[in-house]
Design a protein around this motif. Structure first.
Motif, mmCIF file in Angstrom:
data_model
loop_
_atom_site.group_PDB
_atom_site.id
_atom_site.type_symbol
_atom_site.label_atom_id
_atom_site.label_comp_id
_atom_site.label_asym_id
_atom_site.label_seq_id
_atom_site.Cartn_x
_atom_site.Cartn_y
_atom_site.Cartn_z
ATOM 1 N N ASN A 1 0.872 -1.172 0.000
ATOM 2 C CA ASN A 1 0.000 0.000 0.000
ATOM 3 C C ASN A 1 0.908 1.220 0.000
ATOM 4 O OD1 ASN A 1 -2.026 1.863 0.301
ATOM 5 N ND2 ASN A 1 -2.603 1.262 2.378
ATOM 6 N N VAL A 2 1.177 1.762 -1.184
ATOM 7 C CA VAL A 2 2.132 2.867 -1.334
ATOM 8 C C VAL A 2 1.398 4.186 -1.136
ATOM 9 C CG1 VAL A 2 3.748 4.007 -2.883
ATOM 10 C CG2 VAL A 2 3.548 1.510 -2.917
ATOM 11 N N VAL B 1 5.407 4.111 3.304
ATOM 12 C CA VAL B 1 5.098 5.535 3.559
ATOM 13 C C VAL B 1 6.361 6.400 3.529
ATOM 14 C CG1 VAL B 1 3.146 4.811 4.982
ATOM 15 C CG2 VAL B 1 5.327 5.340 6.073
ATOM 16 N N PRO B 2 6.214 7.705 3.246
ATOM 17 C CA PRO B 2 7.380 8.602 3.257
ATOM 18 C C PRO B 2 8.007 8.660 4.649
ATOM 19 C CG PRO B 2 5.457 9.668 2.258
ATOM 20 C CD PRO B 2 4.972 8.421 2.895
ATOM 21 N N ARG B 3 9.301 8.540 4.709
ATOM 22 C CA ARG B 3 9.981 8.562 6.005
ATOM 23 C C ARG B 3 9.723 9.877 6.731
ATOM 24 N NH1 ARG B 3 13.802 5.092 7.567
ATOM 25 N NH2 ARG B 3 14.233 4.499 5.409
ATOM 26 N N SER B 4 9.599 10.943 5.960
ATOM 27 C CA SER B 4 9.372 12.266 6.565
ATOM 28 C C SER B 4 8.023 12.348 7.283
ATOM 29 C CB SER B 4 9.439 13.351 5.488
ATOM 30 O OG SER B 4 8.430 13.135 4.507
ATOM 31 N N LYS B 5 7.112 11.445 6.949
ATOM 32 C CA LYS B 5 5.794 11.471 7.563
ATOM 33 C C LYS B 5 5.515 10.226 8.407
ATOM 34 C CE LYS B 5 3.729 14.559 4.176
ATOM 35 N NZ LYS B 5 2.559 14.863 3.335
ATOM 36 N N GLU C 1 6.430 0.360 6.444
ATOM 37 C CA GLU C 1 7.798 0.447 5.938
ATOM 38 C C GLU C 1 8.059 1.845 5.382
ATOM 39 O OE1 GLU C 1 9.221 -3.057 3.705
ATOM 40 O OE2 GLU C 1 7.128 -3.726 3.717
ATOM 41 N N PRO C 2 9.069 2.546 5.884
ATOM 42 C CA PRO C 2 9.360 3.896 5.375
ATOM 43 C C PRO C 2 10.222 3.870 4.118
ATOM 44 C CG PRO C 2 10.803 3.387 7.218
ATOM 45 C CD PRO C 2 9.896 2.187 7.046
ATOM 46 N N TYR C 3 10.096 4.935 3.302
ATOM 47 C CA TYR C 3 10.941 5.101 2.114
ATOM 48 C C TYR C 3 11.382 6.554 2.013
ATOM 49 C CZ TYR C 3 6.863 7.175 -0.280
ATOM 50 O OH TYR C 3 5.797 7.978 -0.627
ATOM 51 N N ASP C 4 12.455 6.759 1.228
ATOM 52 C CA ASP C 4 13.022 8.107 1.064
ATOM 53 C C ASP C 4 12.774 8.703 -0.308
ATOM 54 O OD1 ASP C 4 14.307 8.464 3.686
ATOM 55 O OD2 ASP C 4 15.539 6.768 3.060
ATOM 56 N N SER C 5 12.370 7.905 -1.284
ATOM 57 C CA SER C 5 12.083 8.409 -2.629
ATOM 58 C C SER C 5 11.009 7.532 -3.258
ATOM 59 C CB SER C 5 13.342 8.394 -3.496
ATOM 60 O OG SER C 5 13.744 7.058 -3.777
ATOM 61 N N ALA D 1 10.195 3.505 -3.001
ATOM 62 C CA ALA D 1 8.874 2.975 -2.664
ATOM 63 C C ALA D 1 8.451 1.901 -3.653
ATOM 64 C CB ALA D 1 7.852 4.107 -2.635
ATOM 65 N N VAL D 2 8.670 2.143 -4.939
ATOM 66 C CA VAL D 2 8.321 1.165 -5.972
ATOM 67 C C VAL D 2 9.180 -0.082 -5.830
ATOM 68 C CG1 VAL D 2 8.307 0.725 -8.459
ATOM 69 C CG2 VAL D 2 7.451 2.906 -7.569
#
Length: 481
Positions: free
Chosen positions: A252-253, A287-291, A387-391, A395-396
């Protein structure tokens, strides 16, 4: 106590050859709710023989005759809705509201969609001098699981009936009550003898005998990837078609510009629907790491509003189907803790006040990395991994870094952005900016990679039970030009 001690073969309820017995446990109370007889290879042979005998006649029925048959099935299904709701609650502890709003209405929708499609479905088309004709594939073995026992059966039985196939159905031994009612519906609808047959049994005995039977032309299974592999292995020697709708670990991106409250809250609710026992649930929230902090707060608050309890309590989350599944989910929750994921809510053990029944605390982990067990394995319980991602590229990559490919979900600020990212994810079905109500019964449903092959629902469900015959020279070359 409900007894399921006879099989439906060749239009009659018959005594099984198999002598094995199986106790059905009510997951909400851990008490015996009923018993069934377990089939043997000879029961399979009787049912397949009946289906083979019936195929010659049923495969040549007209479209109009099959439409009328499906309409009779629809009417009988409608008449037994209350019985089906009670059955699915008794056999899998399904909350009453979920039985009434989804477990029974969804298959009713699929029946009605099939009726309308059948009225105009193109079984033949000309291609140059050749008439390409879609014919019923033959005798079909249908193997279904316990988690959506009515819906997953109907999306096989009804398309097979619609196109002219005959069948032998093996429902899960954990969900026999609704299966027996479905067989009674077919009987009341006057499905011709031998066209629809139902036998109970387990995978190693009845499932293996069905999938390896030389008079079975196709097998359609919904179940675990392990079960799908066994069916394919057993079917290989007779080179029959195998259609598999198997496990999932769906991403769930959620993108930076998404409506965070809506995306996270709906993702949590969908994950915990049916106690997490759905192969297509969004079990990995990327999800975005920043959020991340904001996401975790919303997810935790949402989970804490979802009551766990008995079917008649109005709770959102019911029990798991059996003790084995409960133990497996407990082990995987502990694995998440041991491997260093952050436990946000839930955890091991039963919820407070629910000592009896196979209840699990709705559990959310954060700071999950894609090499952790809870990010890799299909848990089939109310356990969400964040799971966090940075770009977006990362994420993909995370979304696609899984052996499964059943479903995926993308939330973005615009539909265009959701489409763009969704197009990069390998999955059989990608839901864009959807909530719990995003469901299209006409769309193809099925997966890629280890989630299986082939598609169900709508016209795609018909094609699973058809094969093409080319009549070359059907039209003179001069006419074709």
């Amino acid at each position: 106590m409900r007894d399921c001690v006879k099989f439906y073969i060749d239009g009659r309820w018959v005594e099984p050859v198999g002598t094995g017995k199986f106790e059905v446990i009510d997951p909400a109370t851990e008490r015996v709710a009923g018993q069934l007889r377990m089939g043997a290879a000879e029961d399979v042979n009787r049912a397949v023989t009946a289906a083979r005998r019936a195929f010659d006649t049923y495969s040549r029925t007209t479209r109009e005759q099959r439409v009328e048959l499906l309409q009779r099935v629809a009417a009988q299904f409608e008449a037994r809705k209350a019985d089906l709701q009670a059955a699915v609650t008794a056999e899998m502890g399904c909350p009453n509201w979920l039985a009434e709003q989804a477990q029974v209405p969804l298959p009713a929708t699929h029946i009605n969609v099939a009726i309308e499609l059948l009225k105009t479905y193109a079984f033949d088309h000309l291609s140059g001098i050749t008439m390409v004709s879609k014919k019923p594939i033959g005798v079909c073995a249908l193997i279904t699981p316990w988690n959506w026992p009515i819906s997953l059966a109907i999306t096989k039985i009804i398309p097979a009936l619609a196109v002219g196939c005959t069948m032998v159905w093996k429902p899960s031994e954990f969900a026999p009550f609704s299966a027996q009612i479905l067989a009674e519906i077919m009987e009341a609808a006057k499905v011709p003898p031998g066209v629809f047959n139902m036998i109970f049994g387990d995978g190693p005995t009845v499932g293996a005998a069905l999938s390896s039977h030389p008079e079975v032309d196709a097998v359609s299974i919904t179940g675990s990837t392990r079960a799908g592999v066994e069916v394919a292995r057993n079917a290989a020697a007779t080179v029959k078609r195998v259609h598999q709708e198997l496990g999932g670990k769906s991403p769930n991106v959620i993108l930076e510009d998404a409506d965070l409250e809506k995306a996270v809250a709906s993702g949590v609710r969908y994950m915990f629907l049916n106690s997490g026992q759905t192969c297509s649930v969004p079990s990995r929230m990327i999800v975005p790491r920043s959020k991340l902090e904001q996401v975790v707060a919303i997810a935790k608050a949402t989970a804490e509003t979802l009551q766990v309890g008995p079917p008649d309590s109005g709770a959102f989350v019911g029990p798991l189907v059996n003790a084995s599944q409960w133990n497996r989910v407990q082990q995987l929750i502990q694995k998440g803790i041991d491997e260093g994921a952050t436990l946000v809510v839930g955890g091991v053990g039963k919820p407070a006040g629910l000592a009896q029944g196979y209840y699990v605390k709705p559990t959310i982990f954060s700071d999950v990395t894609n090499d952790m067990t809870i990010a890799r394995e299909e848990i089939f319980g109310p356990v969400l991994a964040i799971e966090p991602y940075d770009s977006v590229d990362e994420a993909v990559r995370i979304a696609n870094d899984t052996p499964y490919g059943l479903a995926a979900y993308v939330h973005a600020g615009t539909l265009e952005k959701a489409r763009e990212v969704g197009s990069r994810i390998r999955a059989g079905q990608v839901c864009l900016n959807g909530d719990l109500d995003l469901l299209d019964p006409h769309s193809p449903f099925g997966g890629c990679k280890m989630s299986g092959n082939g598609r169900e629902w709508g016209a795609f469900g018909f094609e699973a039970f058809l094969e093409e015959t080319a009549y070359v020279g059907y039209q003179p070359a001069s006419a074709a030009s």
